[in-house]
Design an enzyme around this catalytic site. Structure first.
Site, PDB file in Angstrom:
ATOM      1  N   HIS A   1       0.681  -1.111  -0.062  1.00 30.43           N
ATOM      2  CA  HIS A   1      -0.011   0.072  -0.045  1.00 30.43           C
ATOM      3  C   HIS A   1       0.693   1.278  -0.123  1.00 30.43           C
ATOM      4  CE1 HIS A   1      -2.789   2.970   2.034  1.00 30.43           C
ATOM      5  NE2 HIS A   1      -3.608   2.509   1.048  1.00 30.43           N
TER       6      HIS A   1
ATOM      7  N   ASP B   1      -6.095   1.609  -2.029  1.00 27.06           N
ATOM      8  CA  ASP B   1      -6.855   1.236  -1.101  1.00 27.06           C
ATOM      9  C   ASP B   1      -7.759   0.261  -0.849  1.00 27.06           C
ATOM     10  OD1 ASP B   1      -5.832   3.708   0.040  1.00 27.06           O
ATOM     11  OD2 ASP B   1      -7.838   4.762   0.144  1.00 27.06           O
TER      12      ASP B   1
END
Length: 121
Positions: A46, A88
């Site tokens: 991420h 996300d």
């Protein structure tokens, strides 16, 4: 943005985001060293994804998404915001798929345990 990321984690992974803060070497602000387990690797990936975002700030950019047939679909006309949404969404799915790897011993891991060289994104 980070508020939406928290929402996606709850929607997709079914876990509170509090479990992802201060976990391992990468979950939380910043990150160094080697990811400690699959959950920490989700945060590493991420972070790398956010690092590739251009033309907006991924921590503050507000994006749009819809839920279609139980799946979350990132939308909108802004390519940057759509990229943030994808970062996300993929991370939340990673948390869901690796729930069983979460280990309390990595929660609030002292920074001294994350001193190795980081691998490239």
């Amino acid at each position: 943005n980070l508020v939406q990321f928290k929402t996606l984690i709850m929607k997709i992974a079914g876990r509170s985001v509090v479990y992802k803060y201060f976990y391992g070497c990468y979950c939380g602000w910043g990150g160094i060293g080697q990811p400690r387990d699959a959950t920490d690797r989700c945060c590493f990936v991420h972070d790398c994804c956010y690092g590739k975002v251009t033309n907006c700030n991924p921590k503050t950019a507000t994006y749009s998404y819809t839920e279609e047939n139980g799946a979350l679909v990132c939308g909108g006309d802004d390519p940057c915001k759509k990229q943030v949404c994808e970062c996300d969404r993929v991370a939340a799915m990673c948390f869901r798929d690796n729930k069983d790897t979460y280990d309390n011993k990595y929660w609030f891991l002292p920074p001294k345990n994350c001193q190795e060289d980081s691998e490239p994104c």
